[in-house]
Design an enzyme around this catalytic site. Structure first.
Site, mmCIF file in Angstrom:
data_model
loop_
_atom_site.group_PDB
_atom_site.id
_atom_site.type_symbol
_atom_site.label_atom_id
_atom_site.label_comp_id
_atom_site.label_asym_id
_atom_site.label_seq_id
_atom_site.Cartn_x
_atom_site.Cartn_y
_atom_site.Cartn_z
ATOM 1 N N ASP A 83 -21.738 13.513 -33.225
ATOM 2 C CA ASP A 83 -20.382 13.848 -32.829
ATOM 3 C C ASP A 83 -19.958 15.022 -33.711
ATOM 4 O O ASP A 83 -20.650 15.372 -34.673
ATOM 5 C CB ASP A 83 -19.480 12.627 -33.044
ATOM 6 N N ASP A 123 -16.109 15.917 -34.727
ATOM 7 C CA ASP A 123 -14.976 15.610 -35.606
ATOM 8 C C ASP A 123 -15.269 14.394 -36.475
ATOM 9 O O ASP A 123 -15.662 13.334 -35.984
ATOM 10 C CB ASP A 123 -13.718 15.353 -34.762
#
Length: 603
Positions: free
Chosen positions: A156, A158
């Site tokens: 991912d 963030d």
């Protein structure tokens, strides 16, 4: 020695003191690892302490001698006491009991003698700096993972590749508060409520209809003392009354699979901490000013106001405008990617963030050629629907971020793709099963479906581990927690004494036990405590962490402490019906991490 090793030693010693003989008798001169060690000294990294004996749970006609400990609490001042004569049996400083000429004593004297005896043992058994080896850069295992079997690493963006400073949370809060006042016409008085950085923790639940923020354990019970209406705690008696005479939250009311139930929502995202703060502030304003309001409307409006910060691109503008201020550990992210690629691993990125934002951040951390590290890059994936939807197709973006119209027949390195779904991803790449390890911070949106439905290996990023590890490593926490466990065990064993004199003492012990619980909770967070524990039980968050992640760590940079063929082994913690005799608790404890001298070359 870990807390578990200390607890195991204390448990077995207390058992010995109550039963006169240990569960598994053995010749006294056999040199064998056990929960309590028979020889003073150090061996194989385990602090040894002499075993001790005592009277049982007060057999008829026996009791401590008149010269036993006085019937009052043991204090730290009592720890400085003269040693026994050479050859005296028992733990140093604990007087040996006599079973032949014991004079009858009062019940109070007997119970306080056992209390003092136990507390003295707790102080004796914890070696200095018992858990100083705990390191926030450790990777912890819920399931066995052999990195040698992992060929593909997914990420991912963030709070995984990009770690953000706390300044971002304050900006989100302030902007959402302004939206609430200007766009939703809420009272100007809410403007006076500033952001409180350490008020809320991740993993809390919010009762939408009652306007209550709380912490729930793995068994759906509310932790006493952690329910807040606005910024004020709700008394436990009132909480019990609000929930029908119990602290239990029924399954049908609790948050669903993705943390969004019909009546209660769980905040699992780090970005949700400002939202919890704003909910508490707005509730507090209405309550303090005696203004009637609907908690359901407030919840929806606050959620929409926080959502506007993201949807309208405010957060993206702040970060891109000052990358040095908001992005942390960029150099370490760069080091992780370089290392994996140099070892021949394939990398991919699946994020909900837009390409322009990701491109700016990755260029800052890794350089303009960051896309060369990844075999596949997918932006605006709309997780968790990306993992369950099998209809939405991939679309390619050109170098300017504009959408292209052609049908996607392959996922090519160097290209950027938008949306899509996991089923097409698996078909086009062939990346299936345990050879894939995916990293993310959101247990539901990032990890749950991948582990339960697709058999990928999963790694959770939990930044809170850094702070929690620091607390657990303090001497104050070590002594308090060990004494709390010892006192609980003492109460469990001596509860057979049910006379009025004993009951008064038990009430005092119970009060001390509650004070210890509150004190250890407050060391993490004064309002809600640790994100992993509710007293002795795991939190709802902690249970989901163990279910949806094979391994977990404070940041992606923790990978730099391990080589590419390292195997993570979970500790075999004993079940309730099993004896706590596992070797990793007895003599390795906290040293079960690759921070020993012989592995210092890894980083």
């Amino acid at each position: 020695m870990s807390f578990k090793a200390v607890g195991s030693a204390l448990t077995r010693t207390l058992w010995t003191r109550g039963q006169r003989t240990p569960p598994a008798a053995r010749p006294p001169k056999v040199n064998r690892l056990s929960t309590t060690c028979s020889v003073s000294g150090k061996q194989q990294g385990c602090d040894k302490t002499k075993s001790c004996s005592s009277d049982s749970d007060r057999p008829s006609g026996e009791g401590p001698s008149p010269s036993s400990e006085p019937p009052h609490r043991f204090t730290t001042a009592d720890k400085k006491r003269p040693k026994e004569p050479v050859g005296a049996p028992g733990v140093n400083g604990v007087r040996r009991r006599s079973y032949t000429s014991a004079a009858p004593v009062s019940q109070s004297t007997y119970l306080w003698a056992r209390y003092n005896e136990t507390k003295r043992l707790v102080h004796d058994i914890i070696p200095p700096g018992a858990c100083k080896l705990l390191n926030s850069s450790t990777i912890y295992a819920n399931n066995e993972v052999d990195l040698a079997e992992v060929d593909i690493y997914g990420f991912d963006y963030d709070y995984t590749l990009a770690m953000y400073s706390n300044a971002l949370e304050k900006m989100i809060y302030n902007t959402a508060r302004n939206f609430l006042i200007k766009n939703f016409k809420y009272p100007e008085g809410i403007q006076r409520y500033d952001y409180i950085p350490n008020f809320a923790v991740r993993g809390l639940h919010y009762d939408i209809q009652k306007g209550l923020l709380m912490k729930i354990d793995a068994f759906h019970y509310i932790q006493a003392g952690t329910v807040y209406r606005g910024l004020s705690p709700v008394p436990d008696d009132e909480v019990r009354q609000l929930y029908g005479g119990t602290f239990h939250i029924p399954l049908q009311q609790d948050s669903g699979f993705y943390g969004k139930g019909p009546k209660i929502k769980q905040f699992m995202d780090i970005f949700s901490i400002p939202e919890m703060n704003l909910l508490a502030a707005a509730n507090d304003f209405f309550i303090s000013n005696d203004i009637d309001y609907d908690p359901v409307h407030l919840f929806k409006d606050v959620s929409e106001a926080v959502g506007m910060v993201h949807l309208q691109g405010y957060m993206y503008k702040w970060v891109m405008g000052d990358l040095d201020k908001y992005i942390l550990k960029g150099e370490e992210t760069d080091a992780v990617l370089h290392r994996l690629v140099n070892k021949g691993k394939k990398l991919f990125l699946i994020t909900n963030s837009p390409f322009r934002f990701v491109n700016k951040g990755m260029t800052h951390m890794v350089g303009k050629n960051w896309r060369d590290f990844f075999d596949v890059v997918i932006v605006q994936a709309e997780k968790p629907h990306f993992f369950t939807d099998c209809i939405k197709p991939f679309r390619r973006l050109d170098s300017n971020g504009d959408l292209q119209w052609e049908k996607i027949k392959s996922l090519n390195k160097g290209e950027i793709y938008k949306q899509g779904n996991l089923f097409d991803f698996l078909r086009l790449t062939g990346w299936t099963g345990s050879k894939v390890l995916y990293f993310g911070d959101h247990l539901y949106s990032d990890l749950a479906d991948l582990m339960l439905r697709h058999g990928w290996r999963t790694a959770a990023i939990v930044p809170e581990l850094e702070r929690e590890t620091q607390v657990v490593s303090t001497d104050r926490y070590a002594v308090s927690l060990t004494w709390l466990q010892a006192l609980t065990g003492l109460m469990e064993r001596l509860q057979i004494h049910r006379d009025s004199e004993s009951q008064k003492i038990f009430e005092e012990w119970q009060q001390e036990r509650e004070e210890l619980r509150v004190m250890t909770k407050n060391l993490f967070n004064p309002q809600f405590g640790s994100i992993f524990r509710t007293c002795h039980n795991p939190t709802y968050f902690s249970r989901r962490l163990s279910r949806f992640s094979d391994i977990y760590m404070a940041s992606l940079s923790c990978l730099l402490n391990y080589d590419e063929s390292y195997t993570f082994y979970p500790r075999r913690t004993p079940l309730q019906h099993e004896a706590p005799l596992w070797m990793d608790q007895l003599c390795t404890g906290c040293m079960k991490t690759p921070f020993l001298e012989e592995m210092s070359h890894i980083r």
